[in-house]
Design a protein around this motif. Structure first.
Motif, PDB file in Angstrom:
ATOM      1  N   LEU A 291       0.839  -1.197   0.000  1.00  0.00           N
ATOM      2  CA  LEU A 291       0.000   0.000   0.000  1.00  0.00           C
ATOM      3  C   LEU A 291       0.877   1.252   0.000  1.00  0.00           C
ATOM      4  O   LEU A 291       1.942   1.282   0.619  1.00  0.00           O
ATOM      5  CB  LEU A 291      -0.914  -0.004   1.231  1.00  0.00           C
ATOM      6  CG  LEU A 291      -1.973  -1.122   1.290  1.00  0.00           C
ATOM      7  CD1 LEU A 291      -2.712  -1.065   2.622  1.00  0.00           C
ATOM      8  CD2 LEU A 291      -2.953  -0.981   0.131  1.00  0.00           C
ATOM      9  N   PRO A 292       0.425   2.302  -0.695  1.00  0.00           N
ATOM     10  CA  PRO A 292       1.207   3.554  -0.683  1.00  0.00           C
ATOM     11  C   PRO A 292       1.182   4.173   0.709  1.00  0.00           C
ATOM     12  O   PRO A 292       0.222   3.999   1.460  1.00  0.00           O
ATOM     13  CB  PRO A 292       0.475   4.430  -1.702  1.00  0.00           C
ATOM     14  CG  PRO A 292      -0.911   3.888  -1.752  1.00  0.00           C
ATOM     15  CD  PRO A 292      -0.793   2.418  -1.523  1.00  0.00           C
ATOM     16  N   PRO A 293       2.220   4.852   1.044  1.00  0.00           N
ATOM     17  CA  PRO A 293       2.258   5.468   2.374  1.00  0.00           C
ATOM     18  C   PRO A 293       1.193   6.560   2.514  1.00  0.00           C
ATOM     19  O   PRO A 293       0.797   7.194   1.534  1.00  0.00           O
ATOM     20  CB  PRO A 293       3.669   6.050   2.449  1.00  0.00           C
ATOM     21  CG  PRO A 293       4.088   6.229   1.034  1.00  0.00           C
ATOM     22  CD  PRO A 293       3.425   5.139   0.255  1.00  0.00           C
ATOM     23  N   LYS A 294       0.718   6.719   3.724  1.00  0.00           N
ATOM     24  CA  LYS A 294      -0.294   7.740   3.976  1.00  0.00           C
ATOM     25  C   LYS A 294       0.320   9.133   3.843  1.00  0.00           C
ATOM     26  O   LYS A 294       1.467   9.350   4.226  1.00  0.00           O
ATOM     27  CB  LYS A 294      -0.874   7.573   5.382  1.00  0.00           C
ATOM     28  CG  LYS A 294      -1.710   6.322   5.547  1.00  0.00           C
ATOM     29  CD  LYS A 294      -2.290   6.265   6.961  1.00  0.00           C
ATOM     30  CE  LYS A 294      -3.150   5.033   7.140  1.00  0.00           C
ATOM     31  NZ  LYS A 294      -3.723   4.979   8.505  1.00  0.00           N
ATOM     32  N   LYS A 295      -0.485  10.045   3.286  1.00  0.00           N
ATOM     33  CA  LYS A 295      -0.019  11.428   3.165  1.00  0.00           C
ATOM     34  C   LYS A 295      -0.092  12.102   4.521  1.00  0.00           C
ATOM     35  O   LYS A 295      -1.051  11.953   5.257  1.00  0.00           O
ATOM     36  CB  LYS A 295      -0.882  12.191   2.171  1.00  0.00           C
ATOM     37  CG  LYS A 295      -0.743  11.687   0.742  1.00  0.00           C
ATOM     38  CD  LYS A 295      -1.595  12.524  -0.191  1.00  0.00           C
ATOM     39  CE  LYS A 295      -1.452  12.047  -1.632  1.00  0.00           C
ATOM     40  NZ  LYS A 295      -2.290  12.864  -2.564  1.00  0.00           N
TER      41      LYS A 295
END
Length: 296
Positions: A291-295
């Motif tokens: 999963l992409p890292p949280k902003k």
């Protein structure tokens, strides 16, 4: 040396029935007893100079022997001598016996001791047998074995066994020696009817616990008598009891094995489920890491 001592009898076996002539076939199965008898020394015997001066002081007399099975053929037709190797604390611990007891027909050695020990028994064959010596072992019991019972119960049980044995603690095993394709001289000796002559001579003696040919003509050599002599377990009755005990123990082992296999199956199934769970955990972890890292 005669040619018969060098030639082998091919494809022969001897099965004995001492009331009839032996039947030739392939192997020669020789049955004999290796055993010992022990008894408590009396006060008078303990005062003898050859005993009272020993350290530690012995408390039991004993006899170790190689004998024919009851009703069996003579040993001397194939057996030349027997060597008994005693505990190293004995003077001259290696004792050789070349003559037999005329009453029992066995090679015997008598001594005294204060404790049991392992005896090495070596049997040496007649020269015309052209066979190498063989070795056996026998543990000398100086008193009846009663297991790990509590002390008071063990004392009563031991006294009961002493009484049942007539004051003798006897321990015996039946041994078998096979001569594969024996020399012709040995074959002649093992098929001779004179092997049982000592039984007839022994049965004539008064007060001797001998076996006559007539009394045993329906027995096979090596087969135990129906009932045991006092202090002996050599009988069909005890053999049947032992077989029944072994059968029951075998059934118990089978039952325990069944339970063990069932438990093993349960554990394997649980282990499989744990592995499946671990595989799912790995997939979830991989998915999480993808999963992409949280902003922020």
């Amino acid at each position: 040396m005669s040619n018969k001592a060098n030639k082998r009898v091919k494809g022969k076996k001897i099965s004995r029935d001492f009331s009839r002539a032996p039947t030739p076939s392939y192997n020669n199965a020789i049955h004999h007893l290796i055993g010992s008898e022990a008894w408590k020394l009396t006060d008078e015997e303990l005062k003898a100079p050859n005993i009272r001066n020993r350290d530690p002081l012995p408390h039991a007399g004993w006899r170790v022997y190689v004998r024919p099975v009851p009703g069996g053929p003579s040993l001397t037709d194939w057996l030349k001598r027997v060597t008994f190797t005693l505990h190293e604390t004995f003077a001259n611990p290696v004792r050789s016996v070349e003559s037999v007891n005329p009453v029992t027909g066995g090679f015997e050695l008598q001594e005294t001791a204060y404790g049991g020990f392992q005896i090495i028994v070596k049997v040496y064959f007649q020269q015309y047998a052209t066979e190498k010596q063989q070795q056996r072992q026998h543990y000398l019991l100086l008193e009846p074995y009663v297991g790990d019972a509590d002390p008071e119960r063990a004392l009563h049980e031991r006294e009961r066994l002493w009484k049942a044995g007539g004051g003798i603690c006897r321990s015996e095993t039946v041994e078998v020696i096979e001569f594969n394709e024996p020399t012709e001289l040995l074959f002649d000796a093992l098929t001779s009817n004179t092997q049982w002559d000592y039984l007839q001579a022994k049965s004539k003696g008064k007060g001797r616990a001998g076996y006559s040919v007539a009394d045993n003509e329906d027995r096979i050599v090596g087969e135990p008598p129906a009932n045991a002599e006092p202090g002996s377990l050599w009988s069909k009755e005890h053999e049947d009891a032992l077989v029944e005990t072994l059968r029951k123990m075998g059934d118990q082992c089978d039952e325990q094995l069944k339970k063990t296999l069932e438990r093993s199956l349960e554990l394997n199934q649980a282990n499989g489920q744990m592995k499946e769970g671990a595989a799912i955990d790995e997939k979830l972890l991989a998915l999480y890491e993808s999963l992409p890292p949280k902003k922020k």
